[in-house]
Design an enzyme around this catalytic site. Structure first.
Site, mmCIF file in Angstrom:
data_model
loop_
_atom_site.group_PDB
_atom_site.id
_atom_site.type_symbol
_atom_site.label_atom_id
_atom_site.label_comp_id
_atom_site.label_asym_id
_atom_site.label_seq_id
_atom_site.Cartn_x
_atom_site.Cartn_y
_atom_site.Cartn_z
ATOM 1 C CE LYS A 178 49.087 35.855 37.418
ATOM 2 N NZ LYS A 178 50.821 36.404 37.971
ATOM 3 C CG HIS A 202 52.683 40.598 47.333
ATOM 4 N ND1 HIS A 202 53.501 39.360 47.068
ATOM 5 C CD2 HIS A 202 52.421 40.659 46.318
ATOM 6 C CE1 HIS A 202 53.169 39.869 45.753
ATOM 7 N NE2 HIS A 202 52.490 40.891 45.582
ATOM 8 N NE ARG A 223 47.257 38.402 34.859
ATOM 9 C CZ ARG A 223 45.959 37.904 35.127
ATOM 10 N NH1 ARG A 223 45.394 37.422 34.696
ATOM 11 N NH2 ARG A 223 45.610 37.760 36.822
ATOM 12 C CD GLU A 272 51.424 43.818 43.793
ATOM 13 O OE1 GLU A 272 51.899 44.665 41.869
ATOM 14 O OE2 GLU A 272 51.628 42.808 44.541
ATOM 15 C CE LYS A 305 46.373 41.717 37.894
ATOM 16 N NZ LYS A 305 46.319 41.623 39.275
ATOM 17 C CG ASN A 351 54.627 38.128 37.238
ATOM 18 O OD1 ASN A 351 53.790 38.658 37.741
ATOM 19 N ND2 ASN A 351 54.532 37.506 36.009
ATOM 20 N NE ARG A 410 35.094 17.544 37.538
ATOM 21 C CZ ARG A 410 33.830 16.510 38.857
ATOM 22 N NH1 ARG A 410 33.119 17.110 38.845
ATOM 23 N NH2 ARG A 410 34.362 15.231 39.000
ATOM 24 C CG HIS A 462 56.751 36.030 44.224
ATOM 25 N ND1 HIS A 462 56.525 35.056 43.764
ATOM 26 C CD2 HIS A 462 54.703 36.589 45.044
ATOM 27 C CE1 HIS A 462 54.820 36.297 43.123
ATOM 28 N NE2 HIS A 462 54.424 37.003 44.388
ATOM 29 C CD GLU A 488 51.788 35.366 34.763
ATOM 30 O OE1 GLU A 488 51.264 35.522 35.391
ATOM 31 O OE2 GLU A 488 52.707 34.603 34.423
ATOM 32 C CG HIS A 548 55.085 40.214 41.399
ATOM 33 N ND1 HIS A 548 55.751 41.563 41.030
ATOM 34 C CD2 HIS A 548 54.546 39.847 42.125
ATOM 35 C CE1 HIS A 548 54.682 41.811 42.001
ATOM 36 N NE2 HIS A 548 54.204 41.049 42.069
HETATM 37 P P1 NAD Z 1 45.966 40.142 53.554
HETATM 38 O O1 NAD Z 1 45.474 39.987 52.734
HETATM 39 O O2 NAD Z 1 46.574 39.278 54.543
HETATM 40 O O3 NAD Z 1 45.769 42.067 54.079
HETATM 41 C C1 NAD Z 1 46.869 42.742 54.970
HETATM 42 C C2 NAD Z 1 46.483 42.712 56.575
HETATM 43 O O4 NAD Z 1 45.184 43.515 56.283
HETATM 44 C C3 NAD Z 1 46.102 41.753 56.994
HETATM 45 O O5 NAD Z 1 46.427 41.463 58.491
HETATM 46 C C4 NAD Z 1 44.634 41.798 57.040
HETATM 47 O O6 NAD Z 1 43.705 40.713 57.987
HETATM 48 C C5 NAD Z 1 44.251 42.734 56.976
HETATM 49 N N1 NAD Z 1 42.982 43.635 55.803
HETATM 50 C C6 NAD Z 1 42.735 43.353 55.051
HETATM 51 N N2 NAD Z 1 41.689 44.505 55.361
HETATM 52 C C7 NAD Z 1 41.755 45.408 56.500
HETATM 53 C C8 NAD Z 1 40.709 46.257 56.530
HETATM 54 N N3 NAD Z 1 40.106 47.033 55.897
HETATM 55 N N4 NAD Z 1 41.765 47.430 57.786
HETATM 56 C C9 NAD Z 1 41.975 46.628 59.058
HETATM 57 N N5 NAD Z 1 42.678 45.385 58.499
HETATM 58 C C10 NAD Z 1 42.228 45.265 57.248
HETATM 59 O O7 NAD Z 1 47.256 40.942 52.337
HETATM 60 P P2 NAD Z 1 46.999 41.907 50.902
HETATM 61 O O8 NAD Z 1 48.055 42.882 51.364
HETATM 62 O O9 NAD Z 1 45.888 42.335 51.176
HETATM 63 O O10 NAD Z 1 47.511 41.175 49.866
HETATM 64 C C11 NAD Z 1 48.753 40.294 50.001
HETATM 65 C C12 NAD Z 1 48.228 38.734 49.320
HETATM 66 O O11 NAD Z 1 47.709 39.298 47.965
HETATM 67 C C13 NAD Z 1 48.719 38.192 48.972
HETATM 68 O O12 NAD Z 1 48.950 36.508 48.922
HETATM 69 C C14 NAD Z 1 49.772 37.892 47.365
HETATM 70 O O13 NAD Z 1 50.596 37.449 46.754
HETATM 71 C C15 NAD Z 1 48.693 38.239 47.083
HETATM 72 N N6 NAD Z 1 48.423 38.734 45.279
HETATM 73 C C16 NAD Z 1 47.183 38.012 44.806
HETATM 74 C C17 NAD Z 1 47.448 39.312 43.433
HETATM 75 C C18 NAD Z 1 46.335 38.613 41.881
HETATM 76 O O14 NAD Z 1 46.891 39.062 40.908
HETATM 77 N N7 NAD Z 1 45.933 37.119 42.678
HETATM 78 C C19 NAD Z 1 48.023 40.046 42.909
HETATM 79 C C20 NAD Z 1 49.037 40.246 44.212
HETATM 80 C C21 NAD Z 1 48.604 40.278 45.213
HETATM 81 N N1 GLY Z 2 49.575 40.451 40.385
HETATM 82 C C1 GLY Z 2 50.117 40.111 38.859
HETATM 83 C C2 GLY Z 2 48.755 39.452 37.634
HETATM 84 O O1 GLY Z 2 47.743 39.822 38.161
HETATM 85 O O2 GLY Z 2 48.655 38.970 36.663
#
Ligand code: NAD
Ligand code: GLY
Length: 351
Positions: free
Chosen positions: A143, A258, A235, A185, A221, A239, A121, A246, A231, A242
């Site tokens: 998130k 993404h 917040r 972003e 942010k 998006n 939990r 998405h 949100e 998005h």
């Molecule tokens: P990811 O985590 O898949 O990383 C992208 C690629 O880079 C992967 O292949 C990873 O292994 C590689 N990688 C990571 N760090 C590296 C480094 N330093 N050197 C070499 N390779 C490296 O993707 P991302 O673009 O970091 O994140 C996208 C995800 O984040 C999506 O799932 C999206 O929905 C999510 N997201 C979440 C929020 C939130 O607020 N929680 C906001 C924006 C995006």
């Molecule tokens: N990336 C959207 C949020 O964090 O709300």
């Protein structure tokens, strides 16, 4: 090292930004927790690059460290891989007073954060972002989520980290396209909230000013989530791009990353918003040229029908309605509430 403090209704925590910080992870983590065991979750690309340094730093600070590695990529952000992380926590007898650490990009942060939210939990966790995107966006704000067959991020929780350690040197090993994902972003933050930051991005070399760029992203942010953690209102502006972004990810089977999908989504939303009278003429051209400058796509290879079908499963549907974000001007955004017919018209106007 620069530090931004995030203050939300449920938590307050520091985001440390700077070169070489991976080696400080243990000391920084020890400063925010009394935990003695740390379960590090990372992906198969990041593990050979950075896991040893992080584990060593944690061990030097007195933590017993356990490491779990999952296959890299958005295709892993699902229930089976999430389940394996929970089983790894349980196998290693993590208790509620132990700590998890997400080392990697947004996929790792979202999924390990959700596992920390769900395990017993809720246990504490820290974010150690290694992509420009994770540093500038996903590691901050709490998130956490995984994808379901019906769409992106459909299961998740709000669970704030105790600490974010962002070593900007790690971006040096990012492929150019992955760096551009973070730029999408970043551009979003400028477009929705800060015209001066947008102008900065359009005139400066962001690689050369990376610490400053990450810091401004985190400040923007932090201000938004500080006001609206769950949100209910402001917040939603985060998006921008998005809803259709998405949909693009989903229709592409996650072949479009993404950040690239968000860039296309911002262009599409801007085109629809200008055509439907929500945004001033010229907005589309500004967003398109900003994307081009940052190495991001401006064309979408999918039809309005494909995107509408995918977008109607989006989590941001509220009853029969959905909030889409449009720019009132560069640096200021608002939401527009659409019913499903409105979303169909918006999607058609976007292409
Ligand atoms: P990811 O985590 O898949 O990383 C992208 C690629 O880079 C992967 O292949 C990873 O292994 C590689 N990688 C990571 N760090 C590296 C480094 N330093 N050197 C070499 N390779 C490296 O993707 P991302 O673009 O970091 O994140 C996208 C995800 O984040 C999506 O799932 C999206 O929905 C999510 N997201 C979440 C929020 C939130 O607020 N929680 C906001 C924006 C995006
Ligand atoms: N990336 C959207 C949020 O964090 O709300």
């Amino acid at each position: 090292m620069e530090t931004v403090t995030v203050n939300t209704a449920s938590a307050s925590y520091p985001v440390h930004i700077g070169p070489g910080l991976l080696d400080e992870t243990g000391a920084l983590a020890a400063g925010v927790t009394g935990s003695r065991t740390c379960a590090v979750v990372t992906d198969s690309n990041v593990e050979p690059l950075y896991a040893a340094r992080v584990c060593r730093s944690l061990q030097n600070a007195g933590f017993t460290v356990r490491l779990h590695v999952f296959p890299a990529g958005e295709q892993s952000k699902n229930l089976p891989v999430f389940g394996e992380i929970l089983e790894f926590f349980a196998r290693n007898q993590l208790t509620r007073s132990d700590l998890a650490a997400a080392l990697g990009g947004g996929v790792t942060g979202d999924m390990a954060g959700f596992a920390a939210a769900a395990y017993q939990r809720g246990i504490d966790y820290i974010q150690i972002p290694t992509t420009f995107l994770a540093a500038s966006d996903s590691s901050v704000g709490g998130k956490t989520a995984i994808d379901l067959a019906a769409g992106k991020n459909l299961a998740g929780a709000f669970h704030q980290p105790r600490l974010v350690v962002c070593d900007t040197d790690t971006f040096r090993t990012l492929p150019e396209e992955a760096f551009a994902d973070g730029a999408a972003e970043t551009l979003k933050h400028g477009l929705i909230a800060d015209r001066d930051f947008y102008r900065f991005l359009m005139s400066e070399d962001i690689h050369a000013r990376i610490d400053q760029v990450v810091r401004r992203n985190v400040e923007i942010k932090a201000a938004v989530v500080g006001e609206d953690e769950k949100e209910h209102g402001r917040r939603k502006l985060l998006n921008f791009g998005h809803t259709l972004g998405h949909a693009i990810e989903k229709v592409s089977g996650f072949a479009v990353t993404h950040g690239h999908a968000v860039a296309m989504g911002m262009v599409l939303a801007s085109r629809a918003a200008v055509r439907l009278g929500h945004s001033p003429a010229g907005t589309l051209q500004e967003v398109q040229s900003a994307c081009r400058r940052l190495g991001l796509p401006v064309e979408c290879p999918y039809t309005a029908g494909q995107l509408f079908a995918a977008a109607t499963a989006d989590k941001k549907r509220d009853g029969g309605n959905i909030d889409v974000v449009v720019l009132e001007e560069i640096g200021r955004a608002k939401t527009v509430r659409l019913d499903m017919e409105g979303l169909r018209s918006f999607t058609e106007a976007a292409l």
